[in-house]
Design a protein around this motif. Structure first.
Motif, PDB file in Angstrom:
ATOM      1  N   ASP A   1      -2.345  10.652  16.438  1.00  0.00           N
ATOM      2  CA  ASP A   1      -2.595   9.651  15.403  1.00  0.00           C
ATOM      3  C   ASP A   1      -2.821   8.260  15.973  1.00  0.00           C
ATOM      4  O   ASP A   1      -3.066   7.310  15.218  1.00  0.00           O
TER       5      ASP A   1
ATOM      6  N   ALA B   1       1.209   1.089   4.847  1.00  0.00           N
ATOM      7  CA  ALA B   1       1.962   0.245   5.774  1.00  0.00           C
ATOM      8  C   ALA B   1       1.025  -0.536   6.688  1.00  0.00           C
ATOM      9  O   ALA B   1       1.229  -1.728   6.945  1.00  0.00           O
TER      10      ALA B   1
ATOM     11  N   PRO C   1       9.170  14.436  13.462  1.00  0.00           N
ATOM     12  CA  PRO C   1       8.143  13.479  13.046  1.00  0.00           C
ATOM     13  C   PRO C   1       7.295  12.967  14.208  1.00  0.00           C
ATOM     14  O   PRO C   1       6.169  12.509  13.998  1.00  0.00           O
TER      15      PRO C   1
ATOM     16  N   SER D   1       1.598   4.372  11.030  1.00  0.00           N
ATOM     17  CA  SER D   1       0.453   5.250  10.795  1.00  0.00           C
ATOM     18  C   SER D   1       0.092   5.423   9.318  1.00  0.00           C
ATOM     19  O   SER D   1      -1.017   5.853   9.004  1.00  0.00           O
ATOM     20  N   ASP D   2       1.015   5.091   8.420  1.00  0.00           N
ATOM     21  CA  ASP D   2       0.716   5.228   7.002  1.00  0.00           C
ATOM     22  C   ASP D   2      -0.299   4.160   6.575  1.00  0.00           C
ATOM     23  O   ASP D   2      -0.115   2.972   6.887  1.00  0.00           O
TER      24      ASP D   2
ATOM     25  N   GLN E   1       9.495   4.468  -1.378  1.00  0.00           N
ATOM     26  CA  GLN E   1       9.065   5.855  -1.244  1.00  0.00           C
ATOM     27  C   GLN E   1      10.174   6.778  -0.747  1.00  0.00           C
ATOM     28  O   GLN E   1      10.109   7.994  -0.954  1.00  0.00           O
ATOM     29  N   ASN E   2      11.187   6.218  -0.091  1.00  0.00           N
ATOM     30  CA  ASN E   2      12.216   7.039   0.573  1.00  0.00           C
ATOM     31  C   ASN E   2      13.613   6.524   0.203  1.00  0.00           C
ATOM     32  O   ASN E   2      14.310   5.932   1.042  1.00  0.00           O
TER      33      ASN E   2
ATOM     34  N   TRP F   1       5.974   6.538  10.224  1.00  0.00           N
ATOM     35  CA  TRP F   1       5.373   6.097   8.952  1.00  0.00           C
ATOM     36  C   TRP F   1       4.899   4.649   9.045  1.00  0.00           C
ATOM     37  O   TRP F   1       3.778   4.318   8.640  1.00  0.00           O
TER      38      TRP F   1
ATOM     39  N   TRP G   1       8.467   1.299   2.161  1.00  0.00           N
ATOM     40  CA  TRP G   1       9.156   2.501   2.667  1.00  0.00           C
ATOM     41  C   TRP G   1      10.370   2.827   1.800  1.00  0.00           C
ATOM     42  O   TRP G   1      10.579   3.976   1.413  1.00  0.00           O
TER      43      TRP G   1
ATOM     44  N   LYS H   1      11.273   9.021  11.939  1.00  0.00           N
ATOM     45  CA  LYS H   1      10.409   9.257  10.779  1.00  0.00           C
ATOM     46  C   LYS H   1       9.902   7.934  10.222  1.00  0.00           C
ATOM     47  O   LYS H   1       8.711   7.783   9.902  1.00  0.00           O
ATOM     48  N   PHE H   2      10.788   6.959  10.128  1.00  0.00           N
ATOM     49  CA  PHE H   2      10.378   5.628   9.662  1.00  0.00           C
ATOM     50  C   PHE H   2       9.392   4.988  10.628  1.00  0.00           C
ATOM     51  O   PHE H   2       8.385   4.409  10.211  1.00  0.00           O
TER      52      PHE H   2
END
Length: 454
Positions: free
Chosen positions: A138, A353, A131, A349-350, A72-73, A346, A69, A342-343
């Motif tokens: 999901d 991850a 988010p 569901s990412d 990416q962020n 992610w 994470w 948001k984290f």
């Protein structure tokens, strides 16, 4: 949010908390007034500049997912703190941190504990965070109902689902083969296997009965067919000491009395891991995530384990209990609910991850796309090349989704854990533990100003 509670607020929560059962029937719940949730969720807007978040979790390998994470962020940096399992100290530490105004932004929290923390005003309602608004689709339906209250979550979203814990039987296939012990399909056969194993090797036990895992024992009760809680209108009915639960307790009491299970080994302890490695404990009735616990702590037994469905109370059934299943909650007082939510979305569901958390932590994902992870379709070398997640996929279908959590599960678990420790030390029977836990839970609900059906 304030950590003080008004009795009227607690009574209102009683109606809303009926939506905690593990079932996608949250739409059947309704509430009036403030919906039991107090003020509606505050505006959830992006913060200016770089944001630093803190996250408490006990999942092995969580640091690797967080590192991905952060890669990416770069503008939303998360620092993860590894903690003990929830009931092993983290929940108490969270409660203390909330009171002191020093809680982390996010915390891992099992579904059964969300209601307790909501009663403490310890969770942030993240339903207004962008988010989160589209996230429900999901996740597996019943897991979303675990983190929401009211019809279709109208009374808030209090966490993001992380994983589930359908239970099965991990067993030492080499020992079963060596002693010609059949893989049990019923609990009676499991008892017979325990006797056969003890006769073949007096130092060995079929399993351990931990003093410190009340939620494991609850998973066994879950399979038995009776929830510990239900609601009658606005009143809670406590059924910890039900006939079905007593049947389970009496079964295990017989195993304990006949010294067929080890009672001196704590769950997730070096002593237990040594017993696994030495072949002194031959099975573990555990959740899907347990596969990595054995893999990482009994490395000398690679290739010797296999997985089978939970033994059944009645031949031919396909019922399973559920142990655990966690969420990622944004705690009250976080100054960055948008970034925290948001984290959380992610993380759970990412695909990257999910792959990390399954590989490193053994999590069985709550996200729908997680169920198609390639790792869940493949043979597992540690388990002799068995496709063990096929067993857990079937077990998940056999979990009773009508099971209901009570609003003060942290108290209920504490009563049960203390009682089990006393019982294993010679201070009574497991049936006494159920009776005492039932009575103490009723008192706990009344102290929280929740109505109880007598």
């Amino acid at each position: 949010m304030s950590m003080r509670h008004r009795p009227s607020r607690r009574r209102a929560l009683a109606a809303a908390l009926v939506c905690l059962p593990l079932v996608a029937s949250a739409a059947a719940c309704s509430s009036g007034g403030d919906g039991g949730g107090g003020a509606k969720a505050a505006a959830c807007t992006k913060s200016n500049g770089k944001v630093d978040l803190t996250f408490w979790s006990w999942v092995p390998g969580m640091d690797k997912a967080v590192a991905e994470w952060n890669r990416q962020n770069p503008d939303i940096h998360v620092t993860v703190k590894t903690t003990p399992a929830g009931n092993a100290g983290t929940y108490q530490n969270m409660s203390n941190a909330l009171k002191a105004g020093k809680a982390p932004d996010l915390g891992q929290m099992e579904y059964d504990s969300l209601a307790s923390f909501r009663l403490k005003d310890g969770l942030a309602d993240i339903s207004s965070c962008d988010p989160v608004k589209q996230a429900s689709g999901d996740f597996v339906d019943w897991t979303w109902s675990q983190v929401t209250f009211g019809a279709n979550g109208k009374d808030g979203v209090w966490a993001i689902p992380e994983d589930t814990g359908p239970m099965a039987l991990f067993y030492r296939k080499d020992l079963f083969d060596k002693y010609k012990i059949p893989v049990p399909k019923t609990w009676d056969e499991y008892y017979q296997d325990a006797k056969a194993l003890k006769k073949a090797d007096p130092k060995a036990s079929i399993t351990h009965f931990s003093q410190t895992d009340p939620n494991w024992f609850t998973g066994l009760l879950w399979q038995g067919g009776t929830s510990m809680f239900s609601q009658d209108g606005d009143k809670w009915k406590v059924d910890v000491d039900s006939p079905a639960n007593r049947k389970v307790a009496d079964y295990w009491q017989k195993m304990i009395d006949e010294k067929l299970v080890a009672t001196d080994l704590q769950g997730f302890s070096p002593a237990l891991y040594k017993a696994w490695n030495d072949g002194e404990v031959a099975t573990w009735i555990s959740a899907a995530w347990g596969y990595s616990t054995i893999r990482d702590n009994a490395k000398a037994t690679a290739g010797k384990w296999a997985v089978a469905p939970m033994p059944q109370w009645n031949a031919g059934e396909q019922k399973a209990g559920n142990w655990g299943g966690s969420s990622t909650a944004v705690l009250a007082g976080s100054k960055h609910p948008y970034e925290a939510s948001k984290f959380a979305v992610w993380l759970n569901s990412d695909p990257k991850a999910l792959e990390i958390l399954n590989r490193e932590g053994g999590l069985y994902p709550a996200a729908t796309k997680g169920l198609s992870l390639s790792a869940l379709q493949q043979p597992v070398d540690f388990y002799g090349g068995q496709k063990i997640f096929d067993v857990f996929a079937q077990a998940s279908k056999g979990v009773d989704t009508k099971w209901a959590w009570g609003p003060t599960m942290t108290d209920t678990y504490r009563f049960m854990s203390d009682g089990i420790a006393g019982s294993l030390g010679g201070g009574g029977k497991l049936s006494d533990v159920l009776r005492d836990t039932d009575a103490k839970t009723v008192d706990s609900l009344k102290k929280q100003s929740l109505q109880v059906a007598e």
